[in-house]
Write an enzyme that holds these catalytic residues in place. Structure first.
Site, short mmCIF file in Angstrom:
data_model
loop_
_atom_site.label_atom_id
_atom_site.label_comp_id
_atom_site.label_asym_id
_atom_site.label_seq_id
_atom_site.Cartn_x
_atom_site.Cartn_y
_atom_site.Cartn_z
CD GLU A 149 49.36 5.08 73.23
OE1 GLU A 149 48.62 4.12 73.53
OE2 GLU A 149 49.29 5.66 72.14
CG HIS B 188 79.50 0.81 65.31
ND1 HIS B 188 80.85 0.68 65.12
CD2 HIS B 188 79.06 -0.43 65.65
CE1 HIS B 188 81.21 -0.58 65.32
NE2 HIS B 188 80.14 -1.27 65.65
CE LYS C 160 43.65 8.33 68.28
NZ LYS C 160 43.11 6.99 68.52
O1 PA5 Z 1 46.98 2.40 72.45
C1 PA5 Z 1 46.15 3.15 71.99
O2 PA5 Z 1 45.04 3.25 72.48
C2 PA5 Z 1 46.41 3.98 70.74
O3 PA5 Z 1 47.73 4.00 70.34
C3 PA5 Z 1 45.58 3.39 69.63
O4 PA5 Z 1 45.94 2.06 69.44
C4 PA5 Z 1 45.73 4.14 68.32
O5 PA5 Z 1 45.52 5.49 68.50
C5 PA5 Z 1 44.74 3.60 67.29
O6 PA5 Z 1 43.43 3.66 67.80
P1 PA5 Z 1 42.27 2.80 67.17
O7 PA5 Z 1 42.61 1.37 67.30
O8 PA5 Z 1 41.06 3.17 67.98
O9 PA5 Z 1 42.14 3.20 65.74
#
Ligand code: PA5
Length: 435
Positions: A282, A311, A425
């Site tokens: 990310e 393996h 989302k």
């Molecule tokens: O790093 C990020 O921003 C995402 O992976 C979020 O952690 C994930 O989508 C969950 O989001 P939230 O904490 O708003 O529910």
């Protein structure tokens, strides 16, 4: 304090390349140092979590209160940055098989998998029918993640049906002012705040990770002490482990190493590899650079477990394309050592194995892998943890987060946002509206 040991020498970059990349990190270092005195005001906010005594104190107070209820089960409803760090630390420190003997048990409700959420719901009901207590922690920074809210609703209503005192058993961790925050307040649940500007994947040392880990009895002060020690080291001179780490990953990326494999020679660290996978995926997987130009940049993070995956993957790693940079992570074994018995005929099956501890056999395998990588000119770095303590894991997580911030700078992308995660989302919500 025992420190983790890092060796970047096998990364196959020249001293000149390293110095050049390190000097490019000067602005990034300056921003980090400036952010260190600005609490949660900048994108680098997470840097200040390990030294936030106030946040630790608030979490410890709530942990003390809830541990008095003597819960037998903790359930964390959260996904991505809202549970990966917790799982990583829990499994590294307490073991991936912790639930078999450990109390309270912990279960994670992340994806909306009917079967697994059905299982968690039954486990909650089982405990509550035995008059035992269960703690449900809903964790969502935005407070609006579909999976988390859907799972939380099912599990919270289950607790409500069984216990009149359900309010004491449900906790919500979210951004101050989110809709989830207001909802939790209205329902009468305890609420923990995720500090402003601390993104999900950088939030393990915030109440997101600290509260559930504290409920399991993990020493939060030690975890943060390890992180604070690494923070101090990496805010010091330019030639620090996070900067050198980023410089070597970047140099290898420029040489076509578009895959970064975290190769963990300890099964309990697999989830730490998955936490890192999110951090890298990310943070630097980006459609646009800092100027808004489309670059479709990124390094694909993979996770391997040694020696299991040798393996299945060693052939590819040693014979396949030169597109990988490995980070080999090992741990000093400090627990009771397992030994291959002598004089029972096993030496005839495998030479030189009799009388050896499994740790010694693992060491030989790791040395063998490193030697083969060096021979084949396959670049890697090596990180050795002195133990599986909260302090050592705290050091490692902090190192990797600071390394990623520097890597974002070198790759000219924003390591703190995730615009394309938001894309899916938003689309999901559209499909929910018009199925
Ligand atoms: O790093 C990020 O921003 C995402 O992976 C979020 O952690 C994930 O989508 C969950 O989001 P939230 O904490 O708003 O529910």
């Amino acid at each position: 304090m025992n420190s983790i040991r890092i060796n970047y020498a096998p990364s196959l970059i020249t001293k000149r390349q390293l110095s050049m990349n390190l000097s490019r990190l000067t602005p990034s270092m300056q921003r980090m140092r400036a952010a260190a005195s600005r609490k949660y005001a900048t994108d680098y906010a997470s840097l200040n979590l390990p030294v936030d005594r106030g946040s630790l104190g608030r979490v410890q107070k709530l942990v003390k209160e809830k541990r008095k209820l003597n819960p037998t089960l903790i359930v964390v409803a959260g996904i991505g940055g809202s549970n990966l760090g917790t799982i990583a630390v829990q499994e590294a420190v307490l073991g991936a098989s912790y639930n078999l003997n450990g109390r309270p048990r912990i279960l994670y409700a992340d994806t909306v998998d009917t079967h697994s959420i059905g299982f968690i719901r039954k486990e909650i009901e089982k405990e509550l029918r035995k008059e035992k207590r269960v703690i449900l922690v809903g964790v969502s920074k935005s407070g609006g993640t579909t999976e988390t809210i859907a799972n939380f609703s099912i599990l919270a209503e289950t607790i409500k049906r069984h216990r009149k005192d359900y309010r004491r058993l449900i906790i919500v961790t979210t951004d101050k002012g989110s809709r989830y925050w207001s909802f939790a307040r209205q329902e009468g649940y305890a609420v923990l705040e995720i500090p402003k500007n601390v993104g999900g994947r950088y939030s393990v040392f915030s109440p997101v990770g600290l509260f559930p880990l504290g409920m399991l009895g993990i020493d939060l002060s030690s975890l943060l002490k390890g992180a604070a020690q690494m923070r101090k080291l990496c805010l010091g001179s330019l030639r620090n482990p996070a900067a050198v780490g980023a410089a070597t990953i970047y140099a290898n990326w420029k040489k076509g190493k578009t895959i970064h494999d975290t190769f963990l020679f300890a099964k309990d660290l697999e989830s730490l590899g998955k936490w890192y996978r999110q951090l890298m995926g990310e943070s630097i997987g980006k459609e646009k650079d800092l100027k808004g130009k489309k670059v479709f940049r990124g390094i694909t993070p993979t996770v391997s477990i040694g020696s299991t995956d040798l393996h299945s993957m060693a052939q590819l790693y040693l014979g396949g394309p030169y597109d990988k940079y490995h980070s080999i992570i090992t741990v000093e074994e400090t627990g009771p050592l397992q030994r291959v018995p002598r004089g029972k005929g096993y030496g005839a099956l495998v030479n030189h194995v009799e009388g050896k501890t499994l740790a010694a056999i693992m060491d030989a395998i790791v040395s063998g892998v490193k030697a083969a990588f060096i021979k084949g000119r396959r670049p890697f770095n090596a990180i050795h943890l002195p133990d599986r303590s909260a302090e050592s894991i705290g050091q490692l997580l902090q190192l990797k987060m600071m390394e990623m911030m520097h890597l974002g700078h070198l790759l000219n992308v924003n390591p703190f946002d995730q615009p394309n995660v938001e894309d899916y989302k938003i689309e999901t919500k559209r499909f929910l509206e018009h199925p």
